[in-house]
Scaffold this active site. Structure first.
Site, mmCIF file in Angstrom:
data_model
loop_
_atom_site.group_PDB
_atom_site.id
_atom_site.type_symbol
_atom_site.label_atom_id
_atom_site.label_comp_id
_atom_site.label_asym_id
_atom_site.label_seq_id
_atom_site.Cartn_x
_atom_site.Cartn_y
_atom_site.Cartn_z
ATOM 1 N N ARG A 1 -10.778 -0.188 14.543
ATOM 2 C CA ARG A 1 -10.474 0.561 13.337
ATOM 3 C C ARG A 1 -11.272 0.012 12.167
ATOM 4 O O ARG A 1 -12.166 0.669 11.650
ATOM 5 C CB ARG A 1 -8.962 0.498 13.065
ATOM 6 C CG ARG A 1 -8.510 1.411 11.964
ATOM 7 C CD ARG A 1 -7.008 1.373 11.754
ATOM 8 N NE ARG A 1 -6.549 0.137 11.133
ATOM 9 C CZ ARG A 1 -5.349 -0.028 10.602
ATOM 10 N NH1 ARG A 1 -4.458 0.966 10.633
ATOM 11 N NH2 ARG A 1 -4.989 -1.166 10.051
ATOM 12 N N TYR B 1 14.164 30.583 8.461
ATOM 13 C CA TYR B 1 12.879 31.197 8.798
ATOM 14 C C TYR B 1 12.702 31.333 10.309
ATOM 15 O O TYR B 1 13.043 30.406 11.065
ATOM 16 C CB TYR B 1 11.727 30.335 8.267
ATOM 17 C CG TYR B 1 11.491 30.492 6.788
ATOM 18 C CD1 TYR B 1 11.079 31.705 6.259
ATOM 19 C CD2 TYR B 1 11.666 29.412 5.933
ATOM 20 C CE1 TYR B 1 10.853 31.844 4.897
ATOM 21 C CE2 TYR B 1 11.436 29.541 4.577
ATOM 22 C CZ TYR B 1 11.029 30.760 4.062
ATOM 23 O OH TYR B 1 10.802 30.883 2.723
ATOM 24 N N LYS C 1 0.843 -1.209 0.000
ATOM 25 C CA LYS C 1 0.000 0.000 0.000
ATOM 26 C C LYS C 1 0.874 1.253 0.000
ATOM 27 O O LYS C 1 2.074 1.180 0.307
ATOM 28 C CB LYS C 1 -0.910 -0.018 1.231
ATOM 29 C CG LYS C 1 -0.153 0.011 2.564
ATOM 30 C CD LYS C 1 -1.067 -0.317 3.741
ATOM 31 C CE LYS C 1 -0.298 -0.244 5.055
ATOM 32 N NZ LYS C 1 -1.096 -0.756 6.188
ATOM 33 N N MET D 1 11.054 24.675 2.573
ATOM 34 C CA MET D 1 10.378 23.831 1.584
ATOM 35 C C MET D 1 11.379 23.097 0.686
ATOM 36 O O MET D 1 11.228 21.916 0.400
ATOM 37 C CB MET D 1 9.449 24.687 0.711
ATOM 38 C CG MET D 1 8.644 23.857 -0.279
ATOM 39 S SD MET D 1 7.721 24.857 -1.446
ATOM 40 C CE MET D 1 6.469 25.550 -0.396
HETATM 41 C C1 LIG Z 1 -0.315 -1.691 6.921
HETATM 42 C C2 LIG Z 1 -0.844 -2.999 7.332
HETATM 43 C C3 LIG Z 1 -0.010 -4.119 7.452
HETATM 44 C C4 LIG Z 1 1.484 -4.034 7.349
HETATM 45 O O1 LIG Z 1 1.977 -3.515 8.563
HETATM 46 P P1 LIG Z 1 3.536 -3.348 8.867
HETATM 47 O O2 LIG Z 1 3.568 -2.922 10.274
HETATM 48 O O3 LIG Z 1 4.027 -2.315 7.923
HETATM 49 O O4 LIG Z 1 4.169 -4.666 8.631
HETATM 50 C C5 LIG Z 1 -0.592 -5.344 7.705
HETATM 51 N N1 LIG Z 1 -1.933 -5.453 7.867
HETATM 52 C C6 LIG Z 1 -2.762 -4.392 7.809
HETATM 53 C C7 LIG Z 1 -4.216 -4.574 8.033
HETATM 54 C C8 LIG Z 1 -2.249 -3.129 7.560
HETATM 55 O O5 LIG Z 1 -3.063 -2.067 7.523
#
Ligand SMILES: *Cc1c(COP(=O)(O)O)cnc(C)c1O
Length: 381
Positions: free
Chosen positions: A152, A274, A53, A322
Site C-alpha cells: 500500500r 422505497y 486521521k 436519506m
Molecule cells: C489508520 C492507521 C493506523 C491506526 O489503525 P487502527 O487499526 O485504527 O488502530 C495506524 N497506522 C497506520 C499506518 C494507519 O493508516
C-alpha cells in the site's frame, strides 16, 4: 452523567438547537481518555501515539487530540497534510504531527514551515524532503515507512535495497521513526503477522538506528514483539474492538439516539419504504425515526439493522432513506413509544461493531460515516 450536567451555561443556545435536532451523537471524551490509558498500560516499554486521521474517526479531532495531549500523548498521526495543518495550532510544541499519506509534491516547504513531519513513503518523497533540508540548511524531521507486505504505502523491497546502497540519501535527515503497517492484525493467527514482523525487523536492521513503530490498535494485542518503540492505535481509542475474536477490552465512546417522528399501524400486506422492499406479514406497528443514510446510517442496514428502546430490539423494516428509517415497533406495549420519544442506535445496547456486522462492514466505516447533521454533545469527566 445527565445531559443537563454535561452542558455549561454557554452551551444553552445550542441546547435548544439540540432539542430540535432529529438525532443526537454523544461522544464520551472521558472514555477516550480511559481507552488511551488502557492501551498505554499494555505497552511496557513503548510509547503510545494516537491516530486522529479522518477527524478522529469521525468523532472530532479538534476535541480528541488536545485531550490526548493532556493525557501525555506526544505523537499524533493524520492521513493528509491539511488535517495536520488544522490540528497544529491546537497542540503544543512538544507534540509531533505525522502525515501518513506523505506530502503532495510541492507542499514540502509549507509542511516544514508549520513544523509537520511527513511519513516518507518512497525514495522520491525522501529526496524531495532532503533537498528542502539542504536548501534551508536544516535537519528536517521525518518518518520512513517500509512496505512489509501490504503493498500500500512505504518503500518496497527494491527501493529499500537502493537506499541501503546509497545511505547518503538519508544524510541531513532527522530520522524520527521507521514504521510499517500490519494488514491482518485483527486476526491474531494470520501468518502475515509474523511474516510482516520479520520483514520489518530485517528492513530496520539495514537502516541507521532509529525508533521503530509497527502496531496499530490490534497490533498492540499481538504481544510485546509487535510493540517496538511506538504504537499507533486509532480505532481502539474510539471504542472499536481491537480483538474481534474476544470481548472488547475498550470502553464504548459513542452514543447515538434518534427521535421518533411518526407512528402508524399497518395491515397485513402493507408495503414499507422505497422499492416496497418490505411487506407487513400481518398487522404490525411501525415508527419512523429522524435519521438516514445522509447521516451515515448505511443503506446496507435496510431490512437488516435495528434500534433499541431499553432492551427491546426494534428491527429496521424497508430501505434506509436519506433522512429517515422505519422500525418495526410491534414488540412494544401499546403507548410505550410516541412521537418525540428517542430510540438508541449506538450505545449500551448496540456497539459500533455490532452495527458494522449487520451492515456487512467494519466499525471503522460506521464511525467515519457518522454525519454532521447530528446534534453533537461532548462529555468529559
Ligand atoms: C489508520 C492507521 C493506523 C491506526 O489503525 P487502527 O487499526 O485504527 O488502530 C495506524 N497506522 C497506520 C499506518 C494507519 O493508516
Amino acid at each position: 452523567m445527565g445531559v443537563a450536567a454535561a452542558l455549561s451555561l454557554s452551551d444553552a443556545p445550542r441546547a435548544l438547537a439540540g432539542e430540535r435536532a432529529g438525532a443526537w451523537l454523544t461522544v464520551d471524551l472521558a472514555a477516550v481518555r480511559e481507552n488511551y490509558r488502557r492501551l498505554r498500560a499494555r505497552l511496557a516499554g513503548a510509547r503510545c501515539a494516537a491516530v486522529v486521521k479522518a477527524d478522529a474517526y469521525g468523532l472530532g479531532a479538534a476535541r480528541v487530540a488536545p485531550l490526548l495531549a493532556d493525557e501525555g500523548c506526544r505523537d499524533f498521526f493524520v492521513a493528509h497534510l491539511d488535517e495536520a495543518l488544522a490540528l497544529r495550532p491546537l497542540l503544543g510544541e512538544a507534540c509531533s504531527l505525522f502525515v501518513l499519506n506523505g506530502l503532495p509534491p510541492g507542499a514540502e516547504a509549507e509542511a516544514a514551515e508549520a513544523g509537520i513531519v511527513p511519513v516518507l513513503n518512497s525514495l522520491a518523497q525522501l529526496d524531495a524532503w532532503t533537498a528542502l533540508g539542504r536548501r534551508q540548511e536544516r535537519r528536517l524531521p521525518a518518518v520512513l515507512q517500509l512496505d512489509s507486505g501490504m503493498s500500500r504505502l512505504g518503500l518496497p523491497a527494491e527501493e529499500l535495497a537502493r537506499l541501503v546502497e546509497a545511505p547518503q540519501r538519508l544524510a541531513g535527515l532527522d530520522l524520527r521513526l521507521v514504521m510499517s503497517h500490519l494488514a491482518c492484525a485483527d486476526e491474531p493467527s494470520h501468518p502475515a503477522n509474523v511474516e510482516q514482523l520479520a520483514v520489518f525487523s530485517a528492513g530496520c536492521a539495514r537502516l541507521p538506528a532509529a525508533p521503530r513503530s509497527l502496531a496499530n490498535s490490534s497490533g498492540i494485542f499481538l504481544g510485546d514483539a509487535f510493540h517496538f518503540d511506538l504504537a499507533r492505535p486509532g480505532v481502539a481509542l474510539y471504542g472499536g474492538n481491537p480483538t474481534p475474536d474476544a470481548a472488547n477490552p475498550m470502553r464504548p465512546v459513542v452514543r447515538l439516539e434518534a427521535k421518533v417522528i411518526q407512528l402508524r399501524d399497518l395491515k397485513a400486506g402493507a408495503a414499507v419504504g422505497y422499492g416496497y422492499s418490505y411487506r407487513a406479514g400481518g398487522p404490525m406497528r411501525v415508527a419512523t425515526i429522524s435519521l438516514g443514510y445522509a447521516d451515515g446510517w448505511l443503506r446496507s442496514l435496510s431490512n437488516a439493522g435495528r434500534a433499541y428502546l431499553g432492551e427491546i430490539a426494534l428491527p429496521i423494516v424497508g430501505r434506509v432513506s436519506m433522512d429517515s428509517i422505519t422500525l418495526d415497533v410491534s414488540a412494544l406495549p401499546e403507548g410505550a413509544l410516541g412521537p418525540g420519544a428517542t430510540v438508541e442506535l449506538l450505545g449500551e445496547r448496540q456497539t459500533v461493531d455490532a452495527v458494522a456486522a449487520a451492515a456487512g462492514t467494519i466499525g471503522y466505516e460506521i464511525l467515519t460515516s457518522l454525519g454532521h447533521r447530528y446534534h453533537r454533545r461532548y462529555l468529559d469527566g
